[in-house]
Enzyme design. Structure first.
Site, PDB file in Angstrom:
ATOM      1  N   LYS A 198       0.771  -1.085   0.078  1.00  0.00           N
ATOM      2  CA  LYS A 198       0.097   0.010  -0.017  1.00  0.00           C
ATOM      3  C   LYS A 198       0.976   1.142  -0.178  1.00  0.00           C
ATOM      4  O   LYS A 198       1.749   1.210   0.842  1.00  0.00           O
ATOM      5  CB  LYS A 198      -0.957   0.093   1.109  1.00  0.00           C
ATOM      6  CG  LYS A 198      -2.105  -0.973   1.090  1.00  0.00           C
ATOM      7  CD  LYS A 198      -3.063  -0.710   2.183  1.00  0.00           C
ATOM      8  CE  LYS A 198      -3.997  -1.738   2.117  1.00  0.00           C
ATOM      9  NZ  LYS A 198      -5.180  -1.760   3.039  1.00  0.00           N
ATOM     10  N   GLU A 230      -6.481   5.624   2.311  1.00  0.00           N
ATOM     11  CA  GLU A 230      -5.897   4.706   3.184  1.00  0.00           C
ATOM     12  C   GLU A 230      -4.426   5.227   3.225  1.00  0.00           C
ATOM     13  O   GLU A 230      -3.924   5.873   2.434  1.00  0.00           O
ATOM     14  CB  GLU A 230      -5.704   3.351   2.318  1.00  0.00           C
ATOM     15  CG  GLU A 230      -7.188   2.732   2.570  1.00  0.00           C
ATOM     16  CD  GLU A 230      -7.057   1.096   1.848  1.00  0.00           C
ATOM     17  OE1 GLU A 230      -6.065   0.825   1.223  1.00  0.00           O
ATOM     18  OE2 GLU A 230      -7.789   0.365   1.844  1.00  0.00           O
ATOM     19  N   VAL A 276       2.719  -9.022   5.001  1.00  0.00           N
ATOM     20  CA  VAL A 276       2.734 -10.389   4.671  1.00  0.00           C
ATOM     21  C   VAL A 276       1.495 -11.103   4.269  1.00  0.00           C
ATOM     22  O   VAL A 276       0.472 -10.978   5.036  1.00  0.00           O
ATOM     23  CB  VAL A 276       3.280 -11.266   6.036  1.00  0.00           C
ATOM     24  CG1 VAL A 276       3.667 -12.513   5.571  1.00  0.00           C
ATOM     25  CG2 VAL A 276       4.802 -10.669   6.533  1.00  0.00           C
ATOM     26  N   ASP A 336     -13.773   2.234   9.365  1.00  0.00           N
ATOM     27  CA  ASP A 336     -14.335   1.443   8.437  1.00  0.00           C
ATOM     28  C   ASP A 336     -14.487  -0.146   8.516  1.00  0.00           C
ATOM     29  O   ASP A 336     -13.817  -0.730   7.623  1.00  0.00           O
ATOM     30  CB  ASP A 336     -13.377   1.898   7.273  1.00  0.00           C
ATOM     31  CG  ASP A 336     -13.606   1.508   5.817  1.00  0.00           C
ATOM     32  OD1 ASP A 336     -14.753   1.541   5.502  1.00  0.00           O
ATOM     33  OD2 ASP A 336     -12.755   1.017   5.087  1.00  0.00           O
TER      34      ASP A 336
END
Length: 539
Positions: free
Chosen positions: A239, A260, A344, A412
């Site tokens: 990300k 995010e 991971v 969220d």
């Protein structure tokens, strides 16, 4: 008469010349007497860090050096100022330079103290509760018995492209397994990894430094994320950085419109571990070269088409997803280097299927409608009678997740997952935490509503929360210490001090909520607030 006029004019001109020369000399003398100050305008927060980022060498040797402090950087300085730069820029400010050095020394001293607190916390009996041997059915995966010669070909690990991958030399011995496989084989019914797992350090180190051999976009979701593969066949969920650490979520945005954050994924892993849950997959920060480590190696044609160079020369890309994949929401290197979190990957769904559960306290995801739990004060009474919350540990498992979400302000959590193999008798997986830590200046009390309505919590969770409120194990201090072990801390701390302070404030709110539940229990004679999982320990 004419001669007198000419003489007078010449006198006036000479006088003006002498006056002009005198004024120039005076101005020169005054200017030389004023101390010289740097003429550069102040850099905005984070600029120096990103300048250093852009100069970072992303060769294989350069990546390995990421886990070590850069030469000359003050240990506690959030912006990574170099001592040599400070000395050169402020030659006439010896006192200020000494002050900066003293500040750096104080920061280093505080961090050392915090690291001692973190060690003391993990050495506490609450984090070292003796447990019986794990039953065979409580392991998620098992190593197959030794295969016959005729069956070995079907057990080989084969990639669609052998280029870049290591030759597999694994056997049934755990010593031959790469760290990611040890992690998979260590997952049990109640936790993803044990408290003192020596494999964790090696696992996160490899994710942060190993060569990336493949990068493809992960399907689904509203925002960009990639799956990174490594030479030993390990994989991690990528990300990218989208916001500066100092930026707070816009107050006018709804929770489902928020970006995010890569640092939130990393911080969630550390906080989950500090709370004693160990249900967030290990996540680590990394600097990635968007050309060499994504664009040049990807086999994802759709992803490759979205790369472009910005007007200031930064390489950017945006991928393809539901909402935030466009040139307006592109992620960009500086000019090539990009911060990211790498978590991971859990075992493949073909090996360990997972079930997705809709949260009973799911938000309406509407700008005008309220959810049922927001209008019914006795909503939890109905939930307690509904499977799987009517028996076992599911309800207190859910409360553990609620407390985690409240502490990091994650609104969220519309779904959660469990491993199908374990049925309803298992802990929850705390996945997808990218929208956490968006705002430190305001707490979100609605996240804590399930605990307020149900007044039910594990005794072990409550005791650990109380422990983290004590000065010798303060949650902000141990969190600061834990995050300092991440490679990106050398660029800048992953959470700003206001976010760390918010953790302390929110922890007090959780403890006050439980205290109020205890008071209501005494007044109404309701069931005990605590699920007793530690009968052998004193309060």
């Amino acid at each position: 008469m004419a001669w007198r006029v000419r003489h007078r004019s010449r006198t006036i001109c000479l006088s003006l010349v002498f006056i002009t020369i005198f004024i120039h000399l005076l101005l020169a003398f005054v200017s030389l007497s004023i101390p010289r100050l740097p003429c550069d305008s102040p850099l905005p927060p984070g600029t120096r860090a990103f300048r250093d980022l852009a100069r970072f060498n992303h060769t294989s040797d350069g990546i390995k050096r990421l886990a070590e402090p850069p030469t000359g950087i003050l240990e506690g300085d959030a912006r990574g100022h170099r001592e040599t730069v400070v000395d050169k820029e402020l030659p006439a400010r010896g006192g200020m330079t000494a002050g900066i050095r003293q500040h750096g020394a104080n920061q280093t001293e505080r961090l050392e103290s915090d690291l001692l607190k973190l060690k003391a916390l993990f050495d506490h009996p609450l984090y070292n509760i003796p447990t019986p041997s794990i039953p065979e059915d409580d392991w998620l995966l098992k190593v197959k018995p030794k295969a016959k010669e005729s069956e070995r070909s079907s057990l080989m690990w084969v990639s669609a492209s052998q280029e870049g991958y290591d030759e597999v030399q694994w056997n049934s011995s755990s010593e031959s397994h790469p760290p990611w496989l040890r992690f998979h084989l260590g997952i049990t019914r109640w936790e993803l990894y044990p408290q003192h797992d020596p494999n964790m350090e090696l696992l996160t180190q490899q994710i942060a430094t190993q060569r990336i051999v493949s990068a493809v976009q992960k399907s689904g979701g509203t925002q960009l994320k990639l799956v990174m593969s490594f030479p030993n066949y390990g994989q991690a969920l990528f990300k990218p950085m989208k916001q500066e650490r100092e930026e707070e979520t816009n107050y006018n945005l709804y929770y489902f419109s928020d970006f995010e954050r890569h640092n939130a994924e990393i911080a969630a892993f550390h906080l989950d571990r500090i709370l004693g849950y160990r249900r967030v997959p290990p996540a680590v920060g990394r600097l990635v070269d968007v050309v060499k480590e994504i664009k040049d190696i990807t086999t994802d044609r759709k992803l490759a088409k979205t790369f472009f160079t910005s007007p200031v020369g930064n390489v950017c890309f945006y991928g393809q997803c539901s909402y935030y994949c466009s040139t307006e929401h592109a992620v960009c290197g500086r000019p090539l280097n990009l911060e990211a979190s790498l978590a991971v990957m859990l075992p493949d769904l073909s090996l360990a299927p997972r079930r997705s559960w809709r949260s009973p306290w799911r938000r309406s995801y509407s700008r005008s409608k309220l959810a049922k739990w927001e209008t019914e004060p006795n909503y939890c009474s109905t939930i307690k009678k509904t499977a799987p919350y009517n028996k076992g540990t599911r309800l207190v498992d859910f409360m553990d997740m609620v407390i985690l979400d409240f502490l990091m302000s994650n609104m969220d959590r519309h779904h959660y997952e469990t491993f199908e193999k374990f049925g309803n008798s298992t802990s929850l997986l705390h996945l997808d935490n990218g929208r956490a830590f968006g705002r430190h200046s305001k707490d979100e009390p609605s996240i804590l509503v399930p605990l307020q309505q149900c007044c039910r919590i594990r005794r072990s969770t409550w005791l650990r929360l109380r422990l983290l409120s004590l000065p010798q194990y303060h949650i902000s201090d141990v969190m600061r210490a834990s995050l300092s072990t991440d490679p990106l801390h050398k660029v800048a701390p992953l959470l700003t001090e206001p976010h760390l302070a918010a953790l302390s404030r929110r922890l007090k709110t959780v403890l006050d909520t439980v205290s109020l539940c205890q008071k209501q229990q005494k007044e109404t004679g309701r069931e005990s607030v605590f699920y007793d999982d530690l009968d052998s320990l004193e309060k």
